[in-house]
Design a protein around this motif. Structure first.
Motif, PDB file in Angstrom:
ATOM      1  N   VAL A   7      -7.139  60.843 -37.384  1.00 17.48           N
ATOM      2  CA  VAL A   7      -6.460  59.550 -37.238  1.00 17.48           C
ATOM      3  C   VAL A   7      -6.139  59.281 -35.763  1.00 17.48           C
ATOM      4  N   TYR A   8      -6.366  58.034 -35.349  1.00  9.28           N
ATOM      5  CA  TYR A   8      -5.985  57.562 -34.020  1.00  9.28           C
ATOM      6  C   TYR A   8      -4.903  56.499 -34.194  1.00  9.28           C
ATOM      7  N   TRP A   9      -3.854  56.583 -33.392  1.00  8.83           N
ATOM      8  CA  TRP A   9      -2.658  55.772 -33.584  1.00  8.83           C
ATOM      9  C   TRP A   9      -2.469  54.801 -32.429  1.00  8.83           C
ATOM     10  N   ILE A  10      -2.230  53.516 -32.750  1.00 10.97           N
ATOM     11  CA  ILE A  10      -1.912  52.510 -31.736  1.00 10.97           C
ATOM     12  C   ILE A  10      -0.575  51.881 -32.118  1.00 10.97           C
ATOM     13  N   GLY A  11       0.477  52.327 -31.438  1.00 13.09           N
ATOM     14  CA  GLY A  11       1.799  51.773 -31.674  1.00 13.09           C
ATOM     15  C   GLY A  11       2.165  50.794 -30.578  1.00 13.09           C
ATOM     16  N   SER A 115       4.451  61.812 -33.057  1.00 11.40           N
ATOM     17  CA  SER A 115       4.167  62.980 -32.223  1.00 11.40           C
ATOM     18  C   SER A 115       3.901  64.264 -33.014  1.00 11.40           C
ATOM     19  N   PRO A 116       4.707  64.609 -34.036  1.00  9.27           N
ATOM     20  CA  PRO A 116       4.438  65.860 -34.774  1.00  9.27           C
ATOM     21  C   PRO A 116       3.150  65.837 -35.591  1.00  9.27           C
ATOM     22  N   LEU A 117       2.561  64.650 -35.780  1.00  7.03           N
ATOM     23  CA  LEU A 117       1.362  64.530 -36.608  1.00  7.03           C
ATOM     24  C   LEU A 117       0.076  64.625 -35.802  1.00  7.03           C
ATOM     25  N   LEU A 118       0.182  64.653 -34.475  1.00 11.86           N
ATOM     26  CA  LEU A 118      -1.011  64.583 -33.630  1.00 11.86           C
ATOM     27  C   LEU A 118      -1.722  65.914 -33.515  1.00 11.86           C
ATOM     28  N   GLY A 119      -3.047  65.857 -33.619  1.00 13.71           N
ATOM     29  CA  GLY A 119      -3.844  67.035 -33.326  1.00 13.71           C
ATOM     30  C   GLY A 119      -3.952  67.254 -31.831  1.00 13.71           C
ATOM     31  N   ALA A 120      -3.906  66.149 -31.065  1.00  8.52           N
ATOM     32  CA  ALA A 120      -3.966  66.197 -29.605  1.00  8.52           C
ATOM     33  C   ALA A 120      -3.249  64.969 -29.065  1.00  8.52           C
ATOM     34  N   PRO A 121      -2.661  65.067 -27.860  1.00 10.20           N
ATOM     35  CA  PRO A 121      -1.920  63.918 -27.314  1.00 10.20           C
ATOM     36  C   PRO A 121      -2.781  62.678 -27.124  1.00 10.20           C
ATOM     37  N   GLU A 164      14.931  39.082 -27.048  1.00  6.28           N
ATOM     38  CA  GLU A 164      15.765  40.115 -26.428  1.00  6.28           C
ATOM     39  C   GLU A 164      15.712  41.411 -27.234  1.00  6.28           C
ATOM     40  N   ARG A 165      15.725  41.306 -28.554  1.00  8.35           N
ATOM     41  CA  ARG A 165      15.584  42.511 -29.379  1.00  8.35           C
ATOM     42  C   ARG A 165      14.292  43.237 -29.055  1.00  8.35           C
ATOM     43  N   ASP A 166      13.206  42.493 -28.961  1.00 11.08           N
ATOM     44  CA  ASP A 166      11.916  43.117 -28.722  1.00 11.08           C
ATOM     45  C   ASP A 166      11.789  43.641 -27.297  1.00 11.08           C
ATOM     46  N   ARG A 167      12.463  43.000 -26.345  1.00 12.81           N
ATOM     47  CA  ARG A 167      12.486  43.541 -24.987  1.00 12.81           C
ATOM     48  C   ARG A 167      13.163  44.904 -24.981  1.00 12.81           C
ATOM     49  N   MET A 168      14.284  45.018 -25.690  1.00 12.76           N
ATOM     50  CA  MET A 168      14.995  46.298 -25.757  1.00 12.76           C
ATOM     51  C   MET A 168      14.170  47.341 -26.513  1.00 12.76           C
ATOM     52  N   PHE A 169      13.466  46.920 -27.553  1.00 12.35           N
ATOM     53  CA  PHE A 169      12.609  47.845 -28.289  1.00 12.35           C
ATOM     54  C   PHE A 169      11.483  48.357 -27.394  1.00 12.35           C
ATOM     55  N   THR A 170      10.908  47.473 -26.587  1.00 11.64           N
ATOM     56  CA  THR A 170       9.863  47.884 -25.657  1.00 11.64           C
ATOM     57  C   THR A 170      10.390  48.913 -24.666  1.00 11.64           C
ATOM     58  N   SER A 171      11.597  48.688 -24.153  1.00 16.55           N
ATOM     59  CA  SER A 171      12.206  49.659 -23.233  1.00 16.55           C
ATOM     60  C   SER A 171      12.422  50.997 -23.908  1.00 16.55           C
ATOM     61  N   ARG A 172      12.828  50.958 -25.152  1.00 16.94           N
ATOM     62  CA  ARG A 172      13.025  52.204 -25.891  1.00 16.94           C
ATOM     63  C   ARG A 172      11.708  52.949 -26.073  1.00 16.94           C
ATOM     64  N   LEU A 173      10.653  52.218 -26.400  1.00 15.16           N
ATOM     65  CA  LEU A 173       9.344  52.858 -26.544  1.00 15.16           C
ATOM     66  C   LEU A 173       8.887  53.471 -25.224  1.00 15.16           C
ATOM     67  N   ARG A 174       9.149  52.769 -24.131  1.00 18.67           N
ATOM     68  CA  ARG A 174       8.772  53.293 -22.811  1.00 18.67           C
ATOM     69  C   ARG A 174       9.491  54.612 -22.545  1.00 18.67           C
ATOM     70  N   GLU A 175      10.771  54.663 -22.850  1.00 20.74           N
ATOM     71  CA  GLU A 175      11.551  55.881 -22.636  1.00 20.74           C
ATOM     72  C   GLU A 175      11.090  57.007 -23.564  1.00 20.74           C
ATOM     73  N   ASP A 176      10.844  56.682 -24.822  1.00 14.19           N
ATOM     74  CA  ASP A 176      10.476  57.709 -25.797  1.00 14.19           C
ATOM     75  C   ASP A 176       9.100  58.294 -25.516  1.00 14.19           C
ATOM     76  N   THR A 177       8.137  57.452 -25.146  1.00 14.22           N
ATOM     77  CA  THR A 177       6.808  57.992 -24.843  1.00 14.22           C
ATOM     78  C   THR A 177       6.862  58.871 -23.596  1.00 14.22           C
ATOM     79  N   ALA A 178       7.647  58.464 -22.604  1.00 13.50           N
ATOM     80  CA  ALA A 178       7.773  59.284 -21.390  1.00 13.50           C
ATOM     81  C   ALA A 178       8.418  60.626 -21.716  1.00 13.50           C
ATOM     82  N   ARG A 179       9.456  60.604 -22.531  1.00  7.13           N
ATOM     83  CA  ARG A 179      10.152  61.836 -22.897  1.00  7.13           C
ATOM     84  C   ARG A 179       9.253  62.804 -23.653  1.00  7.13           C
ATOM     85  N   LEU A 180       8.370  62.270 -24.475  1.00  8.80           N
ATOM     86  CA  LEU A 180       7.501  63.105 -25.307  1.00  8.80           C
ATOM     87  C   LEU A 180       6.152  63.404 -24.657  1.00  8.80           C
ATOM     88  N   GLY A 181       5.925  62.866 -23.467  1.00  8.06           N
ATOM     89  CA  GLY A 181       4.651  63.091 -22.789  1.00  8.06           C
ATOM     90  C   GLY A 181       3.489  62.373 -23.447  1.00  8.06           C
TER      91      GLY A 181
END
Length: 206
Positions: A7-11, A115-121, A164-181
């Motif tokens: 599976v390939y994921w596009i979030g 992230s826990p479901l990925l075979g590779a980053p 504004e909700r979606d702007r904040m959600f985008t910021s959260r995704l940016r932070e979470d992807t960076a944190r998880l590599g």
């Protein structure tokens, strides 16, 4: 998870072009395409209030309560899909599909859950639209009569709250992807669809 290594994921955030890129990938490579947006109604019907309390609270609200009378930060923190409710049903559906390459897209694909479901980053990427890009995408949909905010008593305020909700959600995704590599792609005007497609497929090593 071994059963999902094909599976390939596009979030990503709303209005980023996730489904467009996923459909192109499926057509180009002959893959299966699983759009999580298309499963929302069916998945909601398979849950109970105990399983998905935020979802069922949302379903009980009228349109103004959902989009006009609540602040964007409350909308962000209580939106069921942003809290990962019913994500296990996505996994259940994917495990039931034939084990051939599959591209999955949708805003429900939160980095901490995928992230826990990925075979590779390099099997997952998140698309992060700028406010201008998202506005252009949503405006295009609205011209087709697809915007639910026009079913509220104050569409202008609903649109501001949602943006504004979606702007904040985008910021959260940016932070979470960076944190998880994990990989994230910033999507802005005037990025052509072909360039975004090339970036995503290059990252997936296709």
């Amino acid at each position: 998870m071994a059963g999902l290594r094909h599976v390939y994921w596009i979030g990503g955030a709303p209005g980023a072009g996730k489904s467009t890129i996923a459909r192109r990938m499926a057509a180009r490579y002959g893959w299966q395409h699983y759009a999580t947006d298309d499963t929302m109604r069916a998945h909601a019907a398979r849950t109970t209030p105990a399983m998905a309390p935020y979802l069922h609270a949302f379903l009980a609200m009228d349109m103004d309560e959902r989009w006009v009378r609540r602040s964007p930060d409350v909308m962000l923190e209580t939106f069921h899909w942003f809290r990962g409710e019913a994500f296990e049903l996505i996994v259940e559906d994917l495990l039931a599909l034939p084990p051939t390459p599959c591209v999955v897209d949708g805003l429900r694909l939160l980095p901490d859950l995928v992230s826990p479901l990925l075979g590779a980053p390099d099997q997952a990427v998140w698309l992060l639209p700028t406010p201008d890009f998202r506005h252009a995408a949503i405006e295009g949909r609205a011209t087709l009569g697809e915007s639910f905010i026009h079913r509220t008593s104050d569409p202008a305020r609903a649109a501001r709250n949602l943006a504004e909700r979606d702007r904040m959600f985008t910021s959260r995704l940016r932070e979470d992807t960076a944190r998880l590599g994990l990989r994230a792609i910033e999507v802005d005007i005037p990025m052509p669809e072909e360039d975004l497609f090339r970036q995503v497929t290059s990252f997936f090593r296709l």
